[in-house]
Design a protein around this motif. Structure first.
Motif, mmCIF file in Angstrom:
data_model
loop_
_atom_site.group_PDB
_atom_site.id
_atom_site.type_symbol
_atom_site.label_atom_id
_atom_site.label_comp_id
_atom_site.label_asym_id
_atom_site.label_seq_id
_atom_site.Cartn_x
_atom_site.Cartn_y
_atom_site.Cartn_z
ATOM 1 N N LYS A 191 -75.378 -69.976 78.872
ATOM 2 C CA LYS A 191 -75.178 -69.324 77.778
ATOM 3 C C LYS A 191 -76.010 -70.032 76.642
ATOM 4 O O LYS A 191 -77.015 -69.457 75.919
ATOM 5 N N GLN A 192 -75.857 -71.195 76.355
ATOM 6 C CA GLN A 192 -76.716 -71.909 75.233
ATOM 7 C C GLN A 192 -78.099 -71.844 75.650
ATOM 8 O O GLN A 192 -78.919 -71.616 74.855
ATOM 9 N N LEU A 193 -78.335 -72.340 76.814
ATOM 10 C CA LEU A 193 -79.824 -72.519 77.500
ATOM 11 C C LEU A 193 -80.375 -71.107 77.115
ATOM 12 O O LEU A 193 -81.719 -71.067 76.824
ATOM 13 N N ALA A 194 -79.790 -70.048 77.565
ATOM 14 C CA ALA A 194 -80.373 -68.589 77.840
ATOM 15 C C ALA A 194 -80.798 -68.334 76.516
ATOM 16 O O ALA A 194 -81.679 -67.846 75.857
ATOM 17 N N VAL B 229 -84.355 -67.657 74.895
ATOM 18 C CA VAL B 229 -84.706 -66.439 74.407
ATOM 19 C C VAL B 229 -85.328 -66.302 73.013
ATOM 20 O O VAL B 229 -86.386 -65.689 72.741
ATOM 21 N N ARG B 230 -84.723 -67.269 71.924
ATOM 22 C CA ARG B 230 -85.295 -67.272 70.735
ATOM 23 C C ARG B 230 -86.691 -67.951 71.064
ATOM 24 O O ARG B 230 -87.614 -67.452 70.246
ATOM 25 N N LEU C 78 -88.808 -67.538 73.630
ATOM 26 C CA LEU C 78 -89.670 -66.789 74.080
ATOM 27 C C LEU C 78 -90.203 -65.690 73.151
ATOM 28 O O LEU C 78 -91.378 -65.164 72.918
ATOM 29 N N ARG C 79 -89.056 -65.173 72.132
ATOM 30 C CA ARG C 79 -89.501 -64.081 71.222
ATOM 31 C C ARG C 79 -90.438 -64.979 70.016
ATOM 32 O O ARG C 79 -91.212 -63.940 69.359
ATOM 33 N N THR C 80 -90.448 -65.959 69.681
ATOM 34 C CA THR C 80 -91.510 -66.767 69.085
ATOM 35 C C THR C 80 -92.704 -66.664 69.592
ATOM 36 O O THR C 80 -93.801 -66.322 68.817
ATOM 37 N N MET C 81 -92.773 -66.782 71.093
ATOM 38 C CA MET C 81 -94.140 -66.871 71.620
ATOM 39 C C MET C 81 -94.564 -65.230 71.599
ATOM 40 O O MET C 81 -95.734 -65.064 71.203
ATOM 41 N N ARG C 82 -93.733 -64.229 71.626
ATOM 42 C CA ARG C 82 -94.027 -62.940 71.813
ATOM 43 C C ARG C 82 -94.740 -62.621 70.517
ATOM 44 O O ARG C 82 -95.694 -62.240 70.315
ATOM 45 N N GLU D 87 -91.413 -60.464 76.802
ATOM 46 C CA GLU D 87 -90.180 -59.897 76.026
ATOM 47 C C GLU D 87 -89.200 -59.643 77.267
ATOM 48 O O GLU D 87 -88.186 -59.617 77.323
ATOM 49 N N ASP D 88 -89.883 -59.078 78.275
ATOM 50 C CA ASP D 88 -89.241 -58.564 79.508
ATOM 51 C C ASP D 88 -88.520 -59.865 80.133
ATOM 52 O O ASP D 88 -87.516 -59.722 80.525
ATOM 53 N N VAL D 89 -89.161 -60.921 80.329
ATOM 54 C CA VAL D 89 -88.318 -62.191 80.503
ATOM 55 C C VAL D 89 -87.232 -62.623 79.794
ATOM 56 O O VAL D 89 -86.176 -62.726 80.391
#
Length: 66
Positions: free
Chosen positions: A7-10, A14-15, A17-21, A50-52
């Motif tokens: 959960k921590q890794l995900a 996600v944070r 990836l959203r910065t990259m998005r 975002e899908d990932v």
């Protein structure tokens, strides 16, 4: 030092990836008036990122998006 939980890794990924998005979306905007192909490709990549991120959240919560 213990390894992060799934959960921590995900959440961390996600944070990131959203910065990259956000960065990809900003790049797409820069190309908007110069080259529509590049703008579209960057926008497509931002959507894929975002899908990932969403799939990581779904996987972490035990749901399946398939």
């Amino acid at each position: 030092m213990s390894a992060p939980t799934k959960k921590q890794l995900a959440s961390r990924h996600v944070r990131r990836l959203r910065t990259m998005r956000k960065q990809l979306t900003d790049m797409s905007c820069e190309w908007e008036d110069l080259d529509q192909f590049c703008a579209n490709e960057l926008d497509r990549l931002a959507r894929a990122v975002e899908d990932v991120a969403v799939s990581l959240l779904d996987e972490d919560s035990g749901e399946s998006s398939i």
